[in-house]
Design a protein around this motif. Structure first.
Motif, PDB file in Angstrom:
ATOM      1  N   ASN A  48       3.228   4.354   5.215  1.00  8.34           N
ATOM      2  CA  ASN A  48       3.939   3.319   5.963  1.00  8.34           C
ATOM      3  C   ASN A  48       3.157   2.805   7.167  1.00  8.34           C
ATOM      4  OD1 ASN A  48       6.244   3.300   4.278  1.00  8.34           O
ATOM      5  ND2 ASN A  48       6.962   5.165   5.282  1.00  8.34           N
ATOM      6  N   SER A  49       1.849   2.682   7.011  1.00  8.78           N
ATOM      7  CA  SER A  49       0.984   2.176   8.067  1.00  8.78           C
ATOM      8  C   SER A  49       0.332   0.874   7.592  1.00  8.78           C
ATOM      9  CB  SER A  49      -0.095   3.204   8.409  1.00  8.78           C
ATOM     10  OG  SER A  49      -1.036   2.664   9.316  1.00  8.78           O
ATOM     11  N   GLU A  50       0.735  -0.233   8.191  1.00 11.30           N
ATOM     12  CA  GLU A  50       0.213  -1.535   7.788  1.00 11.30           C
ATOM     13  C   GLU A  50      -1.297  -1.608   7.923  1.00 11.30           C
ATOM     14  OE1 GLU A  50       0.928  -6.278   8.649  1.00 11.30           O
ATOM     15  OE2 GLU A  50       1.369  -4.858  10.256  1.00 11.30           O
ATOM     16  N   LEU A  51      -1.854  -1.114   9.018  1.00  6.70           N
ATOM     17  CA  LEU A  51      -3.291  -1.204   9.234  1.00  6.70           C
ATOM     18  C   LEU A  51      -4.060  -0.456   8.150  1.00  6.70           C
ATOM     19  CD1 LEU A  51      -5.585  -2.237  11.024  1.00  6.70           C
ATOM     20  CD2 LEU A  51      -5.334  -0.156  12.397  1.00  6.70           C
ATOM     21  N   TYR A  52      -3.619   0.749   7.859  1.00  6.57           N
ATOM     22  CA  TYR A  52      -4.274   1.534   6.810  1.00  6.57           C
ATOM     23  C   TYR A  52      -4.168   0.814   5.460  1.00  6.57           C
ATOM     24  CZ  TYR A  52      -5.687   5.760   4.260  1.00  6.57           C
ATOM     25  OH  TYR A  52      -6.334   6.663   3.459  1.00  6.57           O
ATOM     26  N   GLU A  53      -3.003   0.297   5.159  1.00  9.15           N
ATOM     27  CA  GLU A  53      -2.812  -0.428   3.904  1.00  9.15           C
ATOM     28  C   GLU A  53      -3.705  -1.652   3.816  1.00  9.15           C
ATOM     29  OE1 GLU A  53       1.358  -1.312   3.672  1.00  9.15           O
ATOM     30  OE2 GLU A  53       1.909   0.801   3.449  1.00  9.15           O
ATOM     31  N   LEU A  54      -3.845  -2.380   4.916  1.00  6.21           N
ATOM     32  CA  LEU A  54      -4.702  -3.569   4.921  1.00  6.21           C
ATOM     33  C   LEU A  54      -6.157  -3.216   4.648  1.00  6.21           C
ATOM     34  CD1 LEU A  54      -3.140  -5.531   7.916  1.00  6.21           C
ATOM     35  CD2 LEU A  54      -3.099  -6.203   5.495  1.00  6.21           C
ATOM     36  N   TRP A  55      -6.618  -2.116   5.248  1.00  8.84           N
ATOM     37  CA  TRP A  55      -8.006  -1.708   5.002  1.00  8.84           C
ATOM     38  C   TRP A  55      -8.182  -1.231   3.567  1.00  8.84           C
ATOM     39  CZ3 TRP A  55     -11.876  -3.494   7.369  1.00  8.84           C
ATOM     40  CH2 TRP A  55     -11.802  -3.831   8.717  1.00  8.84           C
ATOM     41  N   ILE A  56      -7.212  -0.524   3.030  1.00  2.47           N
ATOM     42  CA  ILE A  56      -7.287  -0.088   1.630  1.00  2.47           C
ATOM     43  C   ILE A  56      -7.341  -1.315   0.717  1.00  2.47           C
ATOM     44  CG2 ILE A  56      -6.026   1.048  -0.250  1.00  2.47           C
ATOM     45  CD1 ILE A  56      -7.314   3.024   1.706  1.00  2.47           C
ATOM     46  N   ASP A  57      -6.447  -2.271   0.963  1.00  3.48           N
ATOM     47  CA  ASP A  57      -6.389  -3.481   0.137  1.00  3.48           C
ATOM     48  C   ASP A  57      -7.675  -4.300   0.223  1.00  3.48           C
ATOM     49  OD1 ASP A  57      -3.844  -2.754  -0.616  1.00  3.48           O
ATOM     50  OD2 ASP A  57      -2.836  -4.228   0.673  1.00  3.48           O
ATOM     51  N   SER A  58      -8.368  -4.229   1.353  1.00  7.52           N
ATOM     52  CA  SER A  58      -9.610  -4.994   1.525  1.00  7.52           C
ATOM     53  C   SER A  58     -10.794  -4.343   0.818  1.00  7.52           C
ATOM     54  CB  SER A  58      -9.933  -5.140   3.013  1.00  7.52           C
ATOM     55  OG  SER A  58     -10.474  -3.930   3.533  1.00  7.52           O
ATOM     56  N   GLY A  59     -10.596  -3.104   0.352  1.00 14.06           N
ATOM     57  CA  GLY A  59     -11.684  -2.376  -0.272  1.00 14.06           C
ATOM     58  C   GLY A  59     -12.565  -1.632   0.716  1.00 14.06           C
ATOM     59  N   ARG A  60     -12.191  -1.650   1.984  1.00  7.98           N
ATOM     60  CA  ARG A  60     -12.974  -0.989   3.030  1.00  7.98           C
ATOM     61  C   ARG A  60     -12.220   0.170   3.655  1.00  7.98           C
ATOM     62  NH1 ARG A  60     -16.416  -4.240   6.148  1.00  7.98           N
ATOM     63  NH2 ARG A  60     -17.359  -2.240   6.588  1.00  7.98           N
ATOM     64  N   GLY A  61     -11.172   0.611   2.997  1.00  9.19           N
ATOM     65  CA  GLY A  61     -10.328   1.674   3.538  1.00  9.19           C
ATOM     66  C   GLY A  61     -11.064   2.967   3.795  1.00  9.19           C
ATOM     67  N   ASP A  62     -11.969   3.354   2.886  1.00 10.64           N
ATOM     68  CA  ASP A  62     -12.712   4.607   3.082  1.00 10.64           C
ATOM     69  C   ASP A  62     -13.593   4.547   4.322  1.00 10.64           C
ATOM     70  OD1 ASP A  62     -11.527   5.699   0.835  1.00 10.64           O
ATOM     71  OD2 ASP A  62     -13.235   5.283  -0.481  1.00 10.64           O
ATOM     72  N   ALA A  63     -14.293   3.439   4.508  1.00 12.10           N
ATOM     73  CA  ALA A  63     -15.173   3.294   5.672  1.00 12.10           C
ATOM     74  C   ALA A  63     -14.366   3.271   6.966  1.00 12.10           C
ATOM     75  CB  ALA A  63     -16.019   2.027   5.544  1.00 12.10           C
ATOM     76  N   TRP A  64     -13.241   2.546   6.954  1.00  8.90           N
ATOM     77  CA  TRP A  64     -12.398   2.495   8.150  1.00  8.90           C
ATOM     78  C   TRP A  64     -11.825   3.879   8.449  1.00  8.90           C
ATOM     79  CZ3 TRP A  64      -7.150   3.386   8.852  1.00  8.90           C
ATOM     80  CH2 TRP A  64      -6.666   3.065  10.127  1.00  8.90           C
ATOM     81  N   GLN A  65     -11.353   4.575   7.418  1.00  8.43           N
ATOM     82  CA  GLN A  65     -10.794   5.919   7.600  1.00  8.43           C
ATOM     83  C   GLN A  65     -11.849   6.863   8.157  1.00  8.43           C
ATOM     84  OE1 GLN A  65      -8.972   7.675   4.138  1.00  8.43           O
ATOM     85  NE2 GLN A  65      -8.586   9.601   5.181  1.00  8.43           N
TER      86      GLN A  65
END
Length: 143
Positions: free
Chosen positions: A112-129
């Motif tokens: 339930n975290s919009e920011l995390y979901e946005l990064w995952i959806d962008s394909g850059r979630g692993d790098a952001w995490q």
């Protein structure tokens, strides 16, 4: 920054977004006497949400930036603080702050975290995490 349209910014770094820039502005306005309250407030907003409540992006961006400011202050990285215009307004960090920041960052990396979901959806979630996890590791090392 990876993207900027003159009105908003987004990038994988802790300060490459509007929420972070808003936090830095708030810190400059608060000044030395109230800066720590501003940082604590950014985390409190995040951790007080129930796990099933949706965490909006702006709150998460602010909390990540606040945690990165604490790391910069604790590691004496004046360059990061100067680049964001907050070097003169951040006093010594309170002992409670690393653990507060870690709690907020864990919530941001959860459901339930919009920011995390946005990064995952962008394909850059692993790098952001990885960037957020690096902040957590630095907070733990200095806590």
């Amino acid at each position: 920054m990876e993207w900027w349209d003159g009105m908003s910014a987004t990038g994988i770094g802790a300060f490459e977004n509007d929420g972070a820039q808003d936090l830095c502005y708030d810190l400059r306005q608060a000044g030395l006497d109230s800066a720590l309250d501003v940082l604590r407030s950014s985390w409190k907003t995040v951790v007080e949400l129930a796990a099933d409540e949706y965490l909006e992006k702006d709150y998460a961006e602010s909390a990540v930036a606040a945690a990165a400011i604490v790391v910069a202050k604790m590691t004496h990285d004046a360059e990061i603080l100067e680049l964001n215009g907050v070097n003169e307004v951040i006093p010594e960090i309170g002992e409670d702050m690393p653990n507060m920041a870690i709690s907020a960052l864990r919530r941001i990396l959860g459901d339930n975290s919009e920011l995390y979901e946005l990064w995952i959806d962008s394909g850059r979630g692993d790098a952001w995490q990885e960037g957020v996890e690096a902040i957590i590791a630095s907070l733990r090392a200095d806590a």
